[in-house]
Design a protein around this motif. Structure first.
Motif, PDB file in Angstrom:
ATOM      1  N   LEU A  61       6.633  10.562  -1.827  1.00 30.42           N
ATOM      2  CA  LEU A  61       5.583   9.980  -0.979  1.00 30.42           C
ATOM      3  C   LEU A  61       4.818   8.880  -1.712  1.00 30.42           C
ATOM      4  N   PHE A  62       4.634   9.036  -3.017  1.00 33.84           N
ATOM      5  CA  PHE A  62       3.965   7.990  -3.780  1.00 33.84           C
ATOM      6  C   PHE A  62       4.824   6.725  -3.866  1.00 33.84           C
ATOM      7  N   ILE A  63       6.129   6.879  -4.044  1.00 35.54           N
ATOM      8  CA  ILE A  63       7.016   5.709  -4.069  1.00 35.54           C
ATOM      9  C   ILE A  63       6.976   4.993  -2.724  1.00 35.54           C
ATOM     10  N   SER A  64       6.944   5.749  -1.624  1.00 33.40           N
ATOM     11  CA  SER A  64       6.839   5.126  -0.302  1.00 33.40           C
ATOM     12  C   SER A  64       5.573   4.290  -0.192  1.00 33.40           C
ATOM     13  N   GLU A  65       4.484   4.815  -0.710  1.00 38.73           N
ATOM     14  CA  GLU A  65       3.228   4.070  -0.692  1.00 38.73           C
ATOM     15  C   GLU A  65       3.314   2.824  -1.572  1.00 38.73           C
TER      16      GLU A  65
ATOM     17  N   PHE B  88      15.616   9.663   4.115  1.00 37.31           N
ATOM     18  CA  PHE B  88      16.195   9.744   5.449  1.00 37.31           C
ATOM     19  C   PHE B  88      15.892  11.066   6.142  1.00 37.31           C
ATOM     20  N   PHE B  89      15.390  12.052   5.411  1.00 33.88           N
ATOM     21  CA  PHE B  89      15.186  13.383   5.969  1.00 33.88           C
ATOM     22  C   PHE B  89      13.778  13.546   6.521  1.00 33.88           C
ATOM     23  N   LYS B  90      13.691  14.186   7.673  1.00 32.50           N
ATOM     24  CA  LYS B  90      12.395  14.485   8.284  1.00 32.50           C
ATOM     25  C   LYS B  90      11.924  15.883   7.919  1.00 32.50           C
TER      26      LYS B  90
ATOM     27  N   ARG C 150      10.668   3.490   6.010  1.00 32.73           N
ATOM     28  CA  ARG C 150      11.093   4.890   6.060  1.00 32.73           C
ATOM     29  C   ARG C 150       9.919   5.795   5.706  1.00 32.73           C
ATOM     30  N   ARG C 151       9.780   6.892   6.436  1.00 33.46           N
ATOM     31  CA  ARG C 151       8.706   7.850   6.165  1.00 33.46           C
ATOM     32  C   ARG C 151       9.334   9.216   5.922  1.00 33.46           C
ATOM     33  N   PHE C 152       9.269   9.655   4.695  1.00 30.81           N
ATOM     34  CA  PHE C 152       9.808  10.964   4.314  1.00 30.81           C
ATOM     35  C   PHE C 152       8.925  12.047   4.931  1.00 30.81           C
ATOM     36  N   MET C 153       9.539  12.949   5.686  1.00 29.41           N
ATOM     37  CA  MET C 153       8.849  14.058   6.359  1.00 29.41           C
ATOM     38  C   MET C 153       7.763  13.573   7.328  1.00 29.41           C
TER      39      MET C 153
END
Length: 171
Positions: free
Chosen positions: A73-77, A54-56, A164-167
Motif C-alpha cells: 500500500l505504501f508503494i501504491s501511494e 492485481f488482487f482484490k 491499481r488499488r491493492f485490496m
C-alpha cells in the motif's frame, strides 16, 4: 489463483500488535537490526508488488503478511505521487517527504486497515512501531527509486501501476 504471500512467515521474533518487525538492511536510522542475507522484507515487497496489486482479496497467513500489505500500500501511494515528477532529483525529494510525513498507526483514527491490524498494547510499543515503520518507509522509497529510475526518466512499467488499488485500499 491466490495472491503471493511472504516467505518470512515463520520468522516472527518481535511482534507489535500483530505486525512482525522483521530485520532488513537499511541505510537509515531506526530500531531494526540488519538482516543476515541479501533478500529481506523490503526486497520481497518490491518483488511482489506488481503481482499482488492485481488482487482484490488477500488471505493473511501471519504477521509477516501484514507488513507485506503495508509495504504494498505504501508503494501504491509512492507511485501515485511520482506521476507528477519528471526527474530523479524531484522524485527523491517527493518520496523523502512522503516517507517522513506523519502517518496513522493501527488503532488510531485514519488508519485504513483497522480491521486487519491490532493496535499496540502500550505507548512504548506504539513508539517502536512508529519508528520501525518510518525506517521501513524510508528504505522502501529509497530502493523503489533505484528500481524505477534506471536513467533520469521513470520506467513506464512501474508507473503503469499507479491506478491499481491493492485490496481496494490506500494509505
Amino acid at each position: 489463483m491466490p495472491a503471493y504471500h511472504s516467505t518470512f512467515l515463520g520468522e516472527e521474533d518481535r511482534l507489535v500488535g500483530n505486525v512482525s518487525l522483521l530485520p532488513f538492511n537499511s541505510q537509515f536510522r531506526g530500531p531494526t537490526y540488519p538482516s543476515t542475507n541479501d533478500y529481506d522484507i523490503v526486497e520481497e515487497v518490491l518483488d511482489l508488488f506488481r503481482a499482488n496489486s492485481f488482487f482484490k482479496n488477500f488471505e493473511i497467513k501471519g504477521p509477516a503478511d501484514r507488513l507485506l500489505i503495508y509495504g504494498i500500500l505504501f508503494i501504491s501511494e509512492c507511485l501515485s505521487k511520482l506521476t507528477k515528477s519528471t526527474n530523479f532529483k524531484e522524485a527523491t525529494r517527493i518520496l523523502n517527504n512522503l516517507s517522513l510525513d506523519n502517518f496513522s498507526l493501527p488503532g488510531e483514527i485514519g488508519f485504513p486497515l483497522s480491521s486487519l491490524y491490532l493496535p499496540p498494547s502500550n505507548k512504548n510499543e506504539a513508539d517502536l512501531l512508529r519508528s520501525y515503520l518510518s525506517q521501513f518507509r524510508q528504505e522502501l522509497s529509497s530502493r523503489l527509486l533505484k528500481r524505477i529510475y534506471t536513467d533520469d526518466l521513470p520506467s513506464k512499467y512501474w508507473l503503469s501501476f499507479t491506478r491499481r488499488r491493492f485490496m481496494n485500499k490506500s494509505l
